[in-house]
Write an enzyme that holds these catalytic residues in place. Structure first.
Site, PDB file in Angstrom:
ATOM      1  N   ASN A  10       0.854  -1.191   0.000  1.00 56.00           N
ATOM      2  CA  ASN A  10       0.000   0.000   0.000  1.00 56.00           C
ATOM      3  C   ASN A  10       0.892   1.244   0.000  1.00 56.00           C
ATOM      4  OD1 ASN A  10      -1.875   2.006   0.394  1.00 56.00           O
ATOM      5  ND2 ASN A  10      -2.482   1.352   2.443  1.00 56.00           N
ATOM      6  N   LYS A  12      -0.045   4.246  -0.266  1.00 59.49           N
ATOM      7  CA  LYS A  12      -0.748   5.371   0.363  1.00 59.49           C
ATOM      8  C   LYS A  12      -0.605   6.633  -0.509  1.00 59.49           C
ATOM      9  CE  LYS A  12      -0.356   3.157   4.824  1.00 59.49           C
ATOM     10  NZ  LYS A  12      -0.181   3.282   6.270  1.00 59.49           N
ATOM     11  N   HIS A  96      -9.626   0.577   5.026  1.00 62.49           N
ATOM     12  CA  HIS A  96      -8.357   0.843   5.699  1.00 62.49           C
ATOM     13  C   HIS A  96      -8.585   1.737   6.914  1.00 62.49           C
ATOM     14  CE1 HIS A  96      -4.249   2.188   6.451  1.00 62.49           C
ATOM     15  NE2 HIS A  96      -3.860   1.138   5.768  1.00 62.49           N
ATOM     16  N   GLU A  98      -7.065   4.141   8.117  1.00 58.91           N
ATOM     17  CA  GLU A  98      -6.904   5.579   7.915  1.00 58.91           C
ATOM     18  C   GLU A  98      -8.182   6.196   7.369  1.00 58.91           C
ATOM     19  OE1 GLU A  98      -2.140   4.986   7.215  1.00 58.91           O
ATOM     20  OE2 GLU A  98      -3.401   5.399   5.487  1.00 58.91           O
ATOM     21  N   GLU A 166      -4.996  -5.278  10.505  1.00 62.59           N
ATOM     22  CA  GLU A 166      -4.020  -4.221  10.711  1.00 62.59           C
ATOM     23  C   GLU A 166      -4.299  -3.526  12.045  1.00 62.59           C
ATOM     24  OE1 GLU A 166      -2.192  -2.597   6.818  1.00 62.59           O
ATOM     25  OE2 GLU A 166      -4.191  -1.762   6.999  1.00 62.59           O
ATOM     26  N   GLY A 172       2.569   2.382  10.774  1.00 59.72           N
ATOM     27  CA  GLY A 172       3.439   3.534  10.635  1.00 59.72           C
ATOM     28  C   GLY A 172       4.065   4.013  11.929  1.00 59.72           C
ATOM     29  N   SER A 212       3.594  -2.105  10.186  1.00 54.44           N
ATOM     30  CA  SER A 212       5.047  -2.002  10.331  1.00 54.44           C
ATOM     31  C   SER A 212       5.769  -3.314  10.007  1.00 54.44           C
ATOM     32  CB  SER A 212       5.412  -1.496  11.735  1.00 54.44           C
ATOM     33  OG  SER A 212       4.860  -0.204  11.960  1.00 54.44           O
TER      34      SER A 212
END
Length: 253
Positions: A10, A12, A96, A98, A166, A172, A212
């Site tokens: 991904n 992003k 996702h 985010e 996730e 991150g 990560s």
């Protein structure tokens, strides 16, 4: 036949044409296991999808990072599943964390998105995961079960779905769920599918880990029985993504 290892990258909201060219070059020149051992899908930003698709070696596929919840129309800034199919983009990432956190996408909205994308012929990487507060409260299993349930209520056929676990606290941040923590959640998700969908779907659906993932930790994570691959963020922009793809051999060894 076991579940084929799956590695998604991904990208992003990152990249310029020059950077994309470099990443594609690294992927095209990388020595990786054959497609019968590992399925590789990379997800550049929308604007780079056609160029990446046209330049990438044929056994690597591309995914969009999102698509709209229904047919296109007066939805400024959105991209429809039909458009992705028209471009020959086979995969899409949905749900996702985010997007859930920054744009307020609810479990039900994500379930609707997954169902619509599948109905148009796309394959879906469906993301689930808990926040640090939820993990510390001991509600990890309940949270990911609720997120999965919202998808299960809208779809019948799971053959084109990959579930990506996730943990939000590991995306991150440099923090990684330990292999045992990842395995515990993946096993609970598989049990949930067995009880609430079917034993066949539970056995065949790939559940991948994201948060990560690096060249340093991928083999230990990938060796766990219910970890069927990875959804990789930052490391997918770097040469070490090749090492992560090669972690697929831990399952075929």
């Amino acid at each position: 036949m076991g579940r084929k290892f799956f590695v998604g990258g991904n990208w992003k909201c990152n990249g310029t044409i020059d950077q994309v060219d470099k990443i594609v070059k690294t992927l095209n020149e990388g020595q990786v296991p054959p497609p019968d051992v590992v399925e590789v899908v990379v997800s550049p930003p929308y604007v780079f999808l056609p160029v990446v698709k046209s330049q990438l070696r044929p056994e690597f596929q591309v995914a969009a990072q999102n698509c709209w919840v229904k047919k296109g129309g007066a939805f400024t800034g959105e991209v429809s599943a039909e458009m992705l199919v028209n471009l020959g983009v086979p995969w899409v990432i949905l749900g996702h964390s985010e997007r859930r956190a920054l744009l307020g996408e609810s479990n039900e909205f994500v379930g609707d998105k997954v169902a619509y994308a599948l109905s148009q012929g796309l394959k879906v990487i469906a993301c689930v995961g808990e926040t640090l507060e939820q993990r510390e409260a001991g509600s990890t299993v309940d949270v990911v079960a609720a997120q999965t349930k919202a998808i299960a209520e809208k779809i019948k056929d799971w053959s084109n779905v990959v579930v990506a676990y996730e943990p939000v606290w590991a995306i991150g941040t440099g923090k990684v769920a330990t292999p045992d923590q990842a395995q515990e959640v993946h096993a609970s998700l598989r049990d949930w599918l067995k009880v609430n969908v079917s034993p066949e779907v539970s056995e065949s659906t790939r559940i991948i880990y994201g948060g990560s993932v690096t060249a340093a930790n991928c083999k230990e994570l990938g060796a766990k029985p219910d970890v069927d691959g990875f959804l990789v963020g930052g490391a997918s922009l770097k040469p070490e993504f090749i090492d992560i793809i090669n972690a697929a051999t831990v399952k075929s060894a």
